[in-house]
Design a protein around this motif. Structure first.
Motif, PDB file in Angstrom:
ATOM      1  N   ASP A 226       0.840  -1.192   0.000  1.00  9.85           N
ATOM      2  CA  ASP A 226       0.000   0.000   0.000  1.00  9.85           C
ATOM      3  C   ASP A 226       0.874   1.240   0.000  1.00  9.85           C
ATOM      4  OD1 ASP A 226      -2.689   0.043  -0.289  1.00  9.85           O
ATOM      5  OD2 ASP A 226      -3.170  -0.127   1.830  1.00  9.85           O
ATOM      6  N   SER A 227       0.352   2.321  -0.552  1.00 13.23           N
ATOM      7  CA  SER A 227       0.978   3.628  -0.465  1.00 13.23           C
ATOM      8  C   SER A 227       0.005   4.558   0.229  1.00 13.23           C
ATOM      9  CB  SER A 227       1.322   4.143  -1.860  1.00 13.23           C
ATOM     10  OG  SER A 227       2.266   3.299  -2.492  1.00 13.23           O
ATOM     11  N   ILE A 228       0.447   5.145   1.333  1.00 15.82           N
ATOM     12  CA  ILE A 228      -0.420   5.979   2.154  1.00 15.82           C
ATOM     13  C   ILE A 228       0.293   7.278   2.485  1.00 15.82           C
ATOM     14  CG2 ILE A 228      -1.681   6.159   4.334  1.00 15.82           C
ATOM     15  CD1 ILE A 228      -1.922   3.133   4.355  1.00 15.82           C
ATOM     16  N   TRP A 229      -0.426   8.388   2.353  1.00 17.97           N
ATOM     17  CA  TRP A 229       0.145   9.695   2.655  1.00 17.97           C
ATOM     18  C   TRP A 229      -0.789  10.466   3.584  1.00 17.97           C
ATOM     19  CZ3 TRP A 229      -0.035   7.324  -2.016  1.00 17.97           C
ATOM     20  CH2 TRP A 229       1.191   7.054  -2.655  1.00 17.97           C
ATOM     21  N   ASP A 230      -0.195  11.337   4.405  1.00 23.46           N
ATOM     22  CA  ASP A 230      -0.988  12.193   5.270  1.00 23.46           C
ATOM     23  C   ASP A 230      -1.676  13.279   4.448  1.00 23.46           C
ATOM     24  OD1 ASP A 230      -0.073  10.777   7.467  1.00 23.46           O
ATOM     25  OD2 ASP A 230       1.664  12.099   7.734  1.00 23.46           O
ATOM     26  N   LEU A 231      -2.863  13.668   4.886  1.00 23.32           N
ATOM     27  CA  LEU A 231      -3.645  14.680   4.183  1.00 23.32           C
ATOM     28  C   LEU A 231      -4.126  15.711   5.199  1.00 23.32           C
ATOM     29  CD1 LEU A 231      -4.794  15.456   1.409  1.00 23.32           C
ATOM     30  CD2 LEU A 231      -6.817  14.091   1.956  1.00 23.32           C
ATOM     31  N   ALA A 232      -3.514  16.869   5.182  1.00 26.98           N
ATOM     32  CA  ALA A 232      -3.816  17.914   6.166  1.00 26.98           C
ATOM     33  C   ALA A 232      -5.003  18.769   5.726  1.00 26.98           C
ATOM     34  CB  ALA A 232      -2.592  18.802   6.369  1.00 26.98           C
ATOM     35  N   THR A 233      -5.615  19.433   6.702  1.00 25.84           N
ATOM     36  CA  THR A 233      -6.667  20.411   6.442  1.00 25.84           C
ATOM     37  C   THR A 233      -6.401  21.645   7.301  1.00 25.84           C
ATOM     38  OG1 THR A 233      -8.048  19.300   8.095  1.00 25.84           O
ATOM     39  CG2 THR A 233      -8.471  18.783   5.779  1.00 25.84           C
ATOM     40  N   LEU A 234      -7.146  22.711   7.053  1.00 23.29           N
ATOM     41  CA  LEU A 234      -6.916  23.967   7.765  1.00 23.29           C
ATOM     42  C   LEU A 234      -7.039  23.823   9.277  1.00 23.29           C
ATOM     43  CD1 LEU A 234      -8.760  26.535   5.474  1.00 23.29           C
ATOM     44  CD2 LEU A 234      -6.347  26.627   6.126  1.00 23.29           C
ATOM     45  N   GLU A 235      -8.088  23.119   9.740  1.00 25.96           N
ATOM     46  CA  GLU A 235      -8.374  23.025  11.164  1.00 25.96           C
ATOM     47  C   GLU A 235      -8.379  21.590  11.673  1.00 25.96           C
ATOM     48  OE1 GLU A 235      -8.759  25.730  12.920  1.00 25.96           O
ATOM     49  OE2 GLU A 235      -9.143  27.274  11.413  1.00 25.96           O
ATOM     50  N   GLY A 236      -7.878  20.663  10.884  1.00 24.04           N
ATOM     51  CA  GLY A 236      -8.007  19.250  11.207  1.00 24.04           C
ATOM     52  C   GLY A 236      -7.379  18.826  12.512  1.00 24.04           C
ATOM     53  N   GLU A 237      -6.243  19.404  12.865  1.00 27.52           N
ATOM     54  CA  GLU A 237      -5.545  18.989  14.084  1.00 27.52           C
ATOM     55  C   GLU A 237      -6.396  19.204  15.325  1.00 27.52           C
ATOM     56  OE1 GLU A 237      -1.800  20.926  14.274  1.00 27.52           O
ATOM     57  OE2 GLU A 237      -0.937  19.832  12.588  1.00 27.52           O
ATOM     58  N   LYS A 238      -7.333  20.137  15.280  1.00 29.36           N
ATOM     59  CA  LYS A 238      -8.182  20.426  16.432  1.00 29.36           C
ATOM     60  C   LYS A 238      -9.380  19.482  16.527  1.00 29.36           C
ATOM     61  CE  LYS A 238      -7.246  25.382  15.778  1.00 29.36           C
ATOM     62  NZ  LYS A 238      -7.880  26.694  15.505  1.00 29.36           N
TER      63      LYS A 238
END
Length: 290
Positions: A226-238
């Motif tokens: 599998d190939s997996i990458w992180d996908l960030a968003t503006l407020e996702g960490e919260k």
């Protein structure tokens, strides 16, 4: 691409639906989300409605206007895609321009270079202006870029969805994506963001090329299976544990699917959705936000 200015963020997911889903939606569809009015795109061929998430991303439910010229539809980027399916998805960059692309345009040049240096024959086009008018008359402007393959002079667009396109705001992003309005990000499904974008291209050779491009765009880990990458968003960490992109080749047809984070414990691990027609079912898997 260590600079935060060039950290890609999930902007939105595009799902093609019949136009009737926007004007008189079936009950099962209307009960999934709180819908935010979109508007008619420049050119008059299509309308949309948005589902805004608390992490700053959104789903665009896109529909072609009834009665348009079939040739015009076929020439559209999404004109040959199936209704009731995820047809594309977009990344953006941190910040909101508001007065022209400015630094966003410069940061995007860095990304173009990184992809070109992946030596896959895939590149991103230069930014092209786009826009639409909101129902309240506010004009929205942005610029987009799509993945291409081939040499200069003979480049063609890569099939939509295999790689994200880019959407950079030329007017303030909060005009296009007013996700900070609490009432519009509360959904019956408890959805707060996209947990997974799953891309399944046909054939190992295609997957190998795409893998290299994703490595140039996103951070994450790859394995033999599998190939997996992180996908960030503006407020996702919260709000949630963080989204991902997964690339896994298929033997039959290309598919793109998504899963959603939910804040409702009773819906974790369940699928919600319904039939678009006799052959296509639109479903969303819900996973725990925390």
């Amino acid at each position: 691409m260590s600079s935060s200015a060039t950290t890609p963020l999930l902007d939105h997911i595009v799902i093609l639906v019949p136009h009737s889903f926007l004007t008189s939606p079936p009950e099962w569809f209307a009960n999934l989300f709180t819908f935010y009015p979109g508007g008619r795109h420049a050119g008059g061929l299509s309308d949309n409605a948005l589902v805004l998430f608390a992490d700053g991303s959104y789903i665009e439910f896109f529909a072609f206007v009834p009665g348009i010229d079939p040739v015009q539809r076929e020439q559209h980027r999404w004109g040959k895609q199936k209704e009731g399916t995820v047809i594309d998805w977009a990344l953006t960059l941190p910040g909101s321009a508001g007065e022209g692309l400015g630094e966003l345009g410069k940061s995007f040049k860095t990304i173009q270079t990184a992809v070109k240096e992946s030596h896959t024959g895939i590149s991103y086009s230069d930014l092209t202006p786009g826009g639409r008018d909101r129902p309240d008359g506010v004009e929205l402007k942005w610029a987009i870029s799509s993945a291409q393959e081939g040499q200069d002079g003979s480049k063609k667009n890569l099939e939509p969805g295999l790689l994200p396109f880019w959407c950079l705001d030329d007017t303030k992003r909060e005009l296009r994506v007013p996700y900070k309005q609490d009432q519009v990000v509360k959904h019956p499904t408890g959805a707060v963001g996209v947990s997974l974008v799953s891309v399944t291209p046909t054939g190992g050779a295609q997957a190998e090329r795409l893998d290299k491009v994703y490595n140039a765009l996103l951070s994450g880990e790859t394995s033999e299976d599998d190939s997996i990458w992180d996908l960030a968003t503006l407020e996702g960490e919260k709000i949630h544990t963080g989204g991902q992109v997964r690339l896994e080749p298929a033997r039959d047809v290309k598919r793109v699917s998504i899963a959603l984070f939910t804040e409702l414990k009773e819906l974790e691990g369940k699928k919600v959705g319904g039939n678009v027609d006799d052959n296509i079912k639109l479903e969303f898997e819900l996973v725990a936000a925390k």
